[in-house]
Design a protein around this motif. Structure first.
Motif, PDB file in Angstrom:
ATOM      1  N   THR A 333       0.844  -1.209   0.000  1.00 33.19           N
ATOM      2  CA  THR A 333       0.000   0.000   0.000  1.00 33.19           C
ATOM      3  C   THR A 333       0.874   1.252   0.000  1.00 33.19           C
ATOM      4  O   THR A 333       0.654   2.194  -0.773  1.00 33.19           O
ATOM      5  N   LEU A 334       1.913   1.251   0.867  1.00 39.64           N
ATOM      6  CA  LEU A 334       2.811   2.414   0.910  1.00 39.64           C
ATOM      7  C   LEU A 334       3.502   2.606  -0.442  1.00 39.64           C
ATOM      8  O   LEU A 334       3.671   3.733  -0.928  1.00 39.64           O
ATOM      9  N   GLU A 335       3.865   1.489  -1.060  1.00 37.78           N
ATOM     10  CA  GLU A 335       4.561   1.551  -2.341  1.00 37.78           C
ATOM     11  C   GLU A 335       3.665   2.196  -3.404  1.00 37.78           C
ATOM     12  O   GLU A 335       4.100   3.028  -4.207  1.00 37.78           O
ATOM     13  N   LEU A 336       2.388   1.814  -3.394  1.00 42.86           N
ATOM     14  CA  LEU A 336       1.458   2.403  -4.367  1.00 42.86           C
ATOM     15  C   LEU A 336       1.331   3.921  -4.132  1.00 42.86           C
ATOM     16  O   LEU A 336       1.299   4.716  -5.068  1.00 42.86           O
ATOM     17  N   ILE A 337       1.310   4.297  -2.872  1.00 39.28           N
ATOM     18  CA  ILE A 337       1.209   5.741  -2.553  1.00 39.28           C
ATOM     19  C   ILE A 337       2.445   6.488  -3.059  1.00 39.28           C
ATOM     20  O   ILE A 337       2.352   7.555  -3.656  1.00 39.28           O
ATOM     21  N   ARG A 338       3.630   5.871  -2.854  1.00 35.99           N
ATOM     22  CA  ARG A 338       4.870   6.506  -3.330  1.00 35.99           C
ATOM     23  C   ARG A 338       4.883   6.598  -4.844  1.00 35.99           C
ATOM     24  O   ARG A 338       5.386   7.555  -5.419  1.00 35.99           O
ATOM     25  N   THR A 339       4.339   5.597  -5.511  1.00 37.57           N
ATOM     26  CA  THR A 339       4.359   5.594  -6.984  1.00 37.57           C
ATOM     27  C   THR A 339       3.398   6.636  -7.544  1.00 37.57           C
ATOM     28  O   THR A 339       3.750   7.398  -8.436  1.00 37.57           O
ATOM     29  N   VAL A 340       2.163   6.671  -7.013  1.00 42.61           N
ATOM     30  CA  VAL A 340       1.156   7.588  -7.586  1.00 42.61           C
ATOM     31  C   VAL A 340       1.402   9.019  -7.137  1.00 42.61           C
ATOM     32  O   VAL A 340       1.253   9.955  -7.913  1.00 42.61           O
ATOM     33  N   ARG A 341       1.805   9.213  -5.904  1.00 46.60           N
ATOM     34  CA  ARG A 341       1.938  10.551  -5.314  1.00 46.60           C
ATOM     35  C   ARG A 341       0.621  11.320  -5.427  1.00 46.60           C
ATOM     36  O   ARG A 341       0.478  12.270  -6.207  1.00 46.60           O
TER      37      ARG A 341
END
Ligand code: SAH
Ligand code: SF4
Ligand code: F3S
Length: 457
Positions: A333-341
């Protein structure tokens, strides 16, 4: 005889309604409808529950915490009813639908419980409750009375610059954590002509921007005879109305198609903003949530949106602590947040809800783990939001002026197309106009700027 005099005395003075709304924009819209309906009946709105003749509480049941807030407010209202036995207390919305008669039993000072498809019946039930002093729970399967208040010849209500318009009700998606399909019922789209008619009425009363509402607007049109879909509805609103802006919420990633994505590139009035909840970044959790997409599908939709409309603002909902969520799932989930911003993110701690399937899922995540994950996620997002807001400094953005700022001191407030709140010094005559504002300062939840040339665009 005495009763009649009291009745006359009540009628001759102004009646007041106090409205308190919990939950989502659907509830905001229903509350607006209630104020309109009661305005037709001669009621004025008040901010003071102690001076109200009718208290209308619109409730939300989506998370356990939301429901608790409703119960605690209802408990506090008992005192007012004791002081003024003629006060009518109405409870509507999703908790009302969920509990029905049980709410009347638990709170003896509540007079009317209105289900989510019963808003239109309020004036009738209120009259009956006054005449017969009867308590009632009304939970119809279908909205029998429709949107009558809109088509009343003599509208005694006003419209805000930015107004919500419901385009569909209910939800058929049955995400396993969610109570909404059970309390709002099956998905039903409003006919496009009726939506257009409503927009014509409210634009004549001052509205400049509409927020089209539905739990999943991307599936708008299902069940309507003429092959209508959401992109077509947007094009009609763009072409046939005097609005300056159109927004919508909420979109489900599984139903976001290229025809809609193209609208962001083509339609001038459509704001460059989408709210696209992703809920989790782990495919295993997404499958258990019954969301029908993977993290890669979600990222693909985001890439398409950004290629059609490079400066689109993207916000979303996410939750932590869904049953079975491991540390690895949370990292995804954190990774998706970092990717989309994301520009903004609404984040929640999972809670079991009545009717929702996930309540019976094993491997519940302890509350302290959910709390830690939520704190970590929110810290990550806060840094991203602030950084993205700071990038706005120095740019000139078109702002639709909504009102004077609550902070006062000559500040006006409005939003950019991307949905960022902007405060700037200006005069109240600007309300309802689009103005260019040069951004000077960025904060975590808003921007501050100054009129770029002092004139409306
Ligand atoms: N129809 C919208 C969401 C409506 S509910 C959509 O599908 O996007 C608003 C948000 O509440 C959801 O997006 C979800 O993040 C959150 N939510 C719903 N049920 C929840 C639960 N049981 N626990 C915690 N959060 C929940
Ligand atoms: Fe709930 Fe899912 Fe429907 Fe949204 S799409 S209202 S999260 S069931
Ligand atoms: Fe809450 Fe009902 Fe909306 S549960 S989020 S008020 S649809």
């Amino acid at each position: 005889m005495e009763g009649l005099c009291v009745e006359r005395e009540q009628r001759s003075r102004t009646l007041y309604v106090y409205v308190h709304t919990f939950g989502c924009q659907m509830n905001e819209y229903d509350s607006l409808r209630v104020e309109r309906m009661l305005a037709q009946e001669g009621y004025e709105s008040t901010d003071d529950p102690a001076s109200a003749d009718v208290i209308f509480i619109n409730t939300c049941s989506v998370r356990e915490k939301a429901e608790q807030k409703v119960f605690s407010l209802l408990g506090r209202l008992r005192r007012l009813k004791n002081k003024n036995p003629r006060l009518k207390i109405v409870v509507a919305g999703c908790v009302a639908q969920q509990l029905g008669d049980a709410l009347l039993a638990r709170f003896p000072h509540v007079d009317i419980v209105l289900g989510t498809r019963a808003i239109g019946a309020l004036p009738r039930l209120l009259r009956r409750s006054t005449e017969e002093d009867a308590r009632t729970a009304h939970l119809p399967e279908h909205d029998e009375e429709g949107w009558k208040e809109l088509f009343h010849q003599d509208h005694r209500w006003e419209c805000p610059v930015v107004a919500p318009v419901t385009i569909m009700q209910g939800c058929d998606n049955f995400c396993t954590y969610c109570i909404v399909p059970y309390v709002r019922g099956r998905e039903r789209s409003r006919p496009a002509d009726e939506i257009l008619r409503e927009i014509h009425i409210i634009t004549r009363k001052g509205t400049r921007e509409v927020l089209l509402l539905g739990q999943n607007v991307n599936s708008y049109g299902k069940g309507l005879a003429d092959g209508m879909n959401f992109a077509r509805l947007l094009r009609r609103i763009e072409e046939e109305t005097d609005l300056v802006r159109i927004r919508f919420t909420t979109s489900h990633p599984k139903d976001l198609d290229d025809e809609l994505i193209e609208c962001f590139a083509r339609l001038k009035k459509l704001c460059r903003h989408i709210h696209l909840p992703f809920q989790a970044g782990s495919d295993r959790i997404l499958a258990r949530m019954n969301r029908h997409y993977t993290a890669a599908d979600y990222l693909d939709k985001v890439a398409r949106l950004r290629s059609a409309c490079p400066d689109i603002g993207i916000s979303a909902d996410v939750m932590v602590g869904f049953p079975g969520e491991t540390e690895e799932d949370f990292q995804a989930t954190l990774e998706l947040i970092r990717t989309v911003r994301f520009d903004t993110l609404f984040s929640f701690r999972y809670s079991d809800r009545p009717f929702a399937k996930s309540g019976a899922f094993p491997d519940k995540v302890p509350e302290e783990v959910k709390a830690r994950r939520l704190t970590e996620l929110q810290a990550l997002q806060a840094a991203i939001t602030l950084e993205k807001n700071r990038r706005e400094v120095g740019r000139t953005r078109e702002v639709l002026v909504e009102s004077e700022s609550k902070a006062g001191n000559g500040q006006m407030t409005g939003r950019t197309s991307q949905n960022r709140i902007v405060n700037f010094a200006g005069s109240p005559e600007l309300v309802g106009t689009l103005v260019p504002v040069r951004i000077r300062e960025a904060y975590s939840h808003s921007l501050r700027g100054e009129l770029a040339d002092g004139s409306a665009c």
